[in-house]
Design an enzyme around this catalytic site. Structure first.
Site, PDB file in Angstrom:
ATOM      1  N   SER A   1      47.214  -2.165  53.769  1.00 19.21           N
ATOM      2  CA  SER A   1      48.504  -1.557  54.090  1.00 19.21           C
ATOM      3  C   SER A   1      49.700  -2.390  53.670  1.00 19.21           C
ATOM      4  O   SER A   1      50.774  -1.846  53.454  1.00 19.21           O
ATOM      5  CB  SER A   1      48.573  -1.267  55.588  1.00 19.21           C
ATOM      6  OG  SER A   1      48.337  -2.439  56.333  1.00 19.21           O
TER       7      SER A   1
ATOM      8  N   HIS B   1      46.066   4.725  53.984  1.00 19.01           N
ATOM      9  CA  HIS B   1      46.931   4.729  52.792  1.00 19.01           C
ATOM     10  C   HIS B   1      46.184   5.189  51.544  1.00 19.01           C
ATOM     11  O   HIS B   1      46.675   5.006  50.430  1.00 19.01           O
ATOM     12  CB  HIS B   1      47.518   3.331  52.574  1.00 19.01           C
ATOM     13  CG  HIS B   1      48.271   2.848  53.765  1.00 19.01           C
ATOM     14  ND1 HIS B   1      49.565   3.235  54.037  1.00 19.01           N
ATOM     15  CD2 HIS B   1      47.892   2.053  54.797  1.00 19.01           C
ATOM     16  CE1 HIS B   1      49.958   2.688  55.175  1.00 19.01           C
ATOM     17  NE2 HIS B   1      48.952   1.956  55.658  1.00 19.01           N
TER      18      HIS B   1
ATOM     19  N   LYS C   1      50.534   9.925  57.301  1.00 18.01           N
ATOM     20  CA  LYS C   1      51.127   9.350  56.085  1.00 18.01           C
ATOM     21  C   LYS C   1      51.223  10.441  55.010  1.00 18.01           C
ATOM     22  O   LYS C   1      52.091  11.293  55.113  1.00 18.01           O
ATOM     23  CB  LYS C   1      50.351   8.108  55.698  1.00 18.01           C
ATOM     24  CG  LYS C   1      50.326   7.131  56.917  1.00 18.01           C
ATOM     25  CD  LYS C   1      49.931   5.757  56.610  1.00 18.01           C
ATOM     26  CE  LYS C   1      49.654   4.921  57.847  1.00 18.01           C
ATOM     27  NZ  LYS C   1      50.771   4.621  58.711  1.00 18.01           N
TER      28      LYS C   1
HETATM   29  N1  PMP Z   1      45.397   1.966  59.766  1.00 18.41           N
HETATM   30  C1  PMP Z   1      46.231   1.543  58.831  1.00 18.41           C
HETATM   31  C2  PMP Z   1      45.675   0.796  57.656  1.00 18.41           C
HETATM   32  C3  PMP Z   1      47.605   1.771  58.954  1.00 18.41           C
HETATM   33  O1  PMP Z   1      48.458   1.311  58.044  1.00 18.41           O
HETATM   34  C4  PMP Z   1      48.086   2.480  60.083  1.00 18.41           C
HETATM   35  C5  PMP Z   1      49.570   2.825  60.261  1.00 18.41           C
HETATM   36  N2  PMP Z   1      50.461   1.838  59.954  1.00 18.41           N
HETATM   37  C6  PMP Z   1      47.172   2.897  61.040  1.00 18.41           C
HETATM   38  C7  PMP Z   1      45.841   2.638  60.844  1.00 18.41           C
HETATM   39  C8  PMP Z   1      47.611   3.598  62.285  1.00 18.41           C
HETATM   40  O2  PMP Z   1      47.862   4.941  62.052  1.00 18.41           O
HETATM   41  P1  PMP Z   1      48.923   5.730  62.931  1.00 18.41           P
HETATM   42  O3  PMP Z   1      50.268   5.402  62.397  1.00 18.41           O
HETATM   43  O4  PMP Z   1      48.557   7.161  62.730  1.00 18.41           O
HETATM   44  O5  PMP Z   1      48.742   5.295  64.336  1.00 18.41           O
END
Ligand code: PMP
Length: 631
Positions: free
Chosen positions: A423, A451, A482
């Site tokens: 991420s 992502h 996303k």
């Molecule tokens: N996993 C990853 C790799 C993420 O980047 C994120 C969000 N930043 C999440 C899980 C969490 O997802 P959510 O925003 O739907 O809680």
């Protein structure tokens, strides 16, 4: 000048409500009586119907002056901690059985006089155990009578000063019987008056006093006479109790520290929908950092689907999936997700974060080992912690290191977990080797496609498609928040694992299901991605184009995904560059520790399918200038 002792005792319906005493000059007598009357009439226990005053002249020579004990305050976080501290202070007085003495305090019943406990004989010395010892004939020197209210602190300090100056007395322990006053104390000549808080919870009427005495050092009868009959004036009493520390103070201090290290976080206010062109605090802004990679949150068809679902199904879901919250909409979306990811089944969670927490903590326990990439997302890390499994962190995307660590850590129940697209760095997991290691060592494999979905693979299906549909991890977790433009998390896996998670994943079981609008929006977004694969291609081409613009300007950048990190290093510099860009109408927030390691602060650029080449070129130029301005 003649001194007088004034004692007031007030009752209502024959029950004690208030008692107080003063030692003062003759001319202050009328005012003192008036104050004490007020006190009896305005007591929280009720208006007294019987007030008894006893006024006696004292021979001034008989009145002993004692300096007030020095005061300190020792706040603790819990009641247990306060009593532990009390015990350790008693130990410092070389008392053999401090725990027993503390227990004695805790077991006294309210409104009884004090216990006089003799450590030489381990006996209680009060002549009448029901009445206990009642310490009287004492006051602060020159106290006057300015207020009708009770000042716990001053009265207690006067009493404690008298008590610990009694010949043979070692210490006093006190817990107020006022239900709202949770601060007690330990007093001794060695420790002074040490306020301990909290000693009980608010509303608890329990209280009492224990005088710790040694009959080898003083005569009990003389001690009792001193406590109950001999007048004492305490000099040098502080006017106010030292303020107890503000329980919020440590947090304010922590915030100040964060600010000083450029690690303080605050929110900006978006004043329009999330789209390529948004407004922040009403100022137009080009978003170059949104996770809405395909710009679908603002897509009219996605929005319409959300509106229709809210109209047809209501605003909320009304229950958890296992009670009343499971709708046809949720099941249809799960089928769609399972099909998208080529798995037997799917299960929704309220957010991606909750998905990782629930899945990992359900699949692993104290007997398990979890192998986790060092750059995995915080939600994976938190899921691992919650599971209480043994955690083995391997080097970023380093399959040799992973294998070496698997070999070093044999286990019967194991899980390997990794972001599919990292991420904060935007690189892609080596899925072929990752899956092969899982198979070779009989470990479950799980990828987080937050992502990856809608971003990689020829038609945006994610990491499995990216590697030619040849390698299948056991669990594919993802988020609807996303590229799918909505919100919610999910996992695609076998039917068995889905059923297991329904039964065991606590973030699934104990939370209200997602709202219908979020489900319908995500479903529509998947349909759009399937029908319009050119969106995904546009995003992928934008990444290539933008990286080439940066390179032309001498800024090294490349990424196989929509995330392009420009590592600036220093936190303050990253903030300054981001601020300049925001002033010029481009939003790329600085990402700092603890999201990324210290000293690797970065601009995390996230592209959208809808960015135009002109916008990308212009942004690259603004970045170059801002980097030059903040060397
Ligand atoms: N996993 C990853 C790799 C993420 O980047 C994120 C969000 N930043 C999440 C899980 C969490 O997802 P959510 O925003 O739907 O809680």
């Amino acid at each position: 000048m003649s001194l007088y002792s004034v004692k007031m005792r007030a009752s209502k319906n024959a029950h004690h409500v208030s008692g107080a005493e003063r030692i003062l000059n003759q001319e202050d007598l009328p005012q003192a009586v008036s104050c004490l009357t007020q006190r009896a009439l305005h007591h929280s226990l009720g208006t007294a119907d019987f007030i008894n005053f006893k006024v006696e002249a004292l021979a001034e020579a008989e009145v002993k002056h004692l300096p007030a004990l020095p005061v300190s305050t020792r706040p603790c976080t819990t009641i247990a901690e306060s009593f532990a501290l009390m015990t350790s202070l008693l130990k410092e007085l070389n008392l053999a059985e401090p725990v027993k003495l503390v227990e004695l305090l805790r077991s006294t019943h309210p409104m009884r006089g004090a216990i006089l406990y003799d450590v030489a004989t381990n006996k209680q010395l009060e002549p009448d155990p029901e009445r206990g010892i009642r310490v009287t004939y004492m006051d602060a020197a020159g106290a006057g009578c300015s207020s009708s209210g009770k000042n716990h602190f001053r009265e207690a300090l006067v009493l404690a000063t008298k008590v610990v100056n009694t010949p043979g007395m070692l210490a006093e322990l006190c817990m107020s019987d006022d239900p709202d006053y949770v601060t007690g104390y330990l007093a001794s000549l060695k420790h002074g008056y040490t306020r301990l808080t909290p000693l009980k919870s608010v509303g608890d009427p329990h209280g009492g006093r224990v005088f710790i005495f040694d009959s080898r050092l003083g005569d009990p009868a003389q001690a009792i006479h001193f406590l109950e009959k001999e007048p004492v004036l305490v000099d040098g009493l502080p006017i106010e109790a030292p303020a107890l520390p503000d329980p919020e103070a440590p947090f304010a201090e922590a915030l100040a520290q964060l600010k000083q290290k450029s690690l303080y976080r605050s929110m900006r206010t978006m004043t329009s929908e999330q789209a390529r062109h948004s407004t922040v605090n009403t100022k137009p802004m080009l978003l170059m950092s949104s996770n809405s990679y395909l710009d679908l949150t603002a897509d009219p068809r996605v929005k319409a689907a959300a509106v229709e679902a809210a109209q047809a199904w209501g605003a909320g879901s009304g229950g958890s999936r296992l009670t009343t919250g499971n709708t046809l909409l949720a099941e249809q979306l799960e089928n769609k997700l399972a099909q998208l990811k080529g798995k037997e089944a799917a299960l929704l969670f309220n957010t991606g974060y909750m998905a990782n927490l629930g899945i990992i903590s359900a699949l692993a326990d104290k007997e398990s080992v979890i192998f986790s990439d060092e750059l995995n997302h915080a939600s994976i890390i938190d899921g691992c912690r919650l599971s209480r499994a043994r955690l083995v962190v391997y080097k970023h995307n380093d399959m040799q290191d992973l294998e070496a660590k698997i070999k070093q850590t044999p286990c019967s129940k194991g899980l390997i977990v990794s972001d599919a697209v990292f991420s904060m760095d935007g690189d892609i997991l080596n899925l072929p080797d990752f899956v092969a290691l899982g198979e070779k060592y009989h470990l479950l494999t799980m990828v987080d496609e937050a992502h990856a979905t809608g971003v990689i693979g020829a038609t945006g299906k994610g990491i499995v498609e990216h590697y030619g549909n040849k390698y299948a991890p056991n669990l594919i977790m993802g988020t609807l928040s996303k590229a799918l433009g909505s919100e919610g998390g999910f996992v695609c896996a076998s039917r068995v694992l889905r059923e297991y998670l329904i039964n065991k994943a606590r973030s699934f079981i104990f939370s209200t299901a997602q709202c219908p609008a979020a489900l319908a929006a995500a479903h529509k977004a998947i349909e759009i991605i399937e029908a319009e694969p050119e969106r995904v291609r546009a995003l992928q081409q934008n990444v290539l184009y933008f990286c080439s613009c940066l390179k032309e300007l001498g800024i090294e950048a490349s990424s196989p995904t929509a995330i392009i990190p420009l590592v600036v290093g220093d936190e303050a510099r990253a903030l300054a560059v981001a601020k300049e860009l925001e002033e010029k109408g481009v939003l790329i927030p600085a990402i700092r520790y603890p999201t990324v390691p210290k000293g690797t602060a970065r601009l995390r650029i996230a592209l959208m399918a809808t960015h135009t080449q002109a916008e990308l070129k212009h942004t690259a130029e603004l970045i170059k200038q801002a980097l030059e301005h903040h060397q």
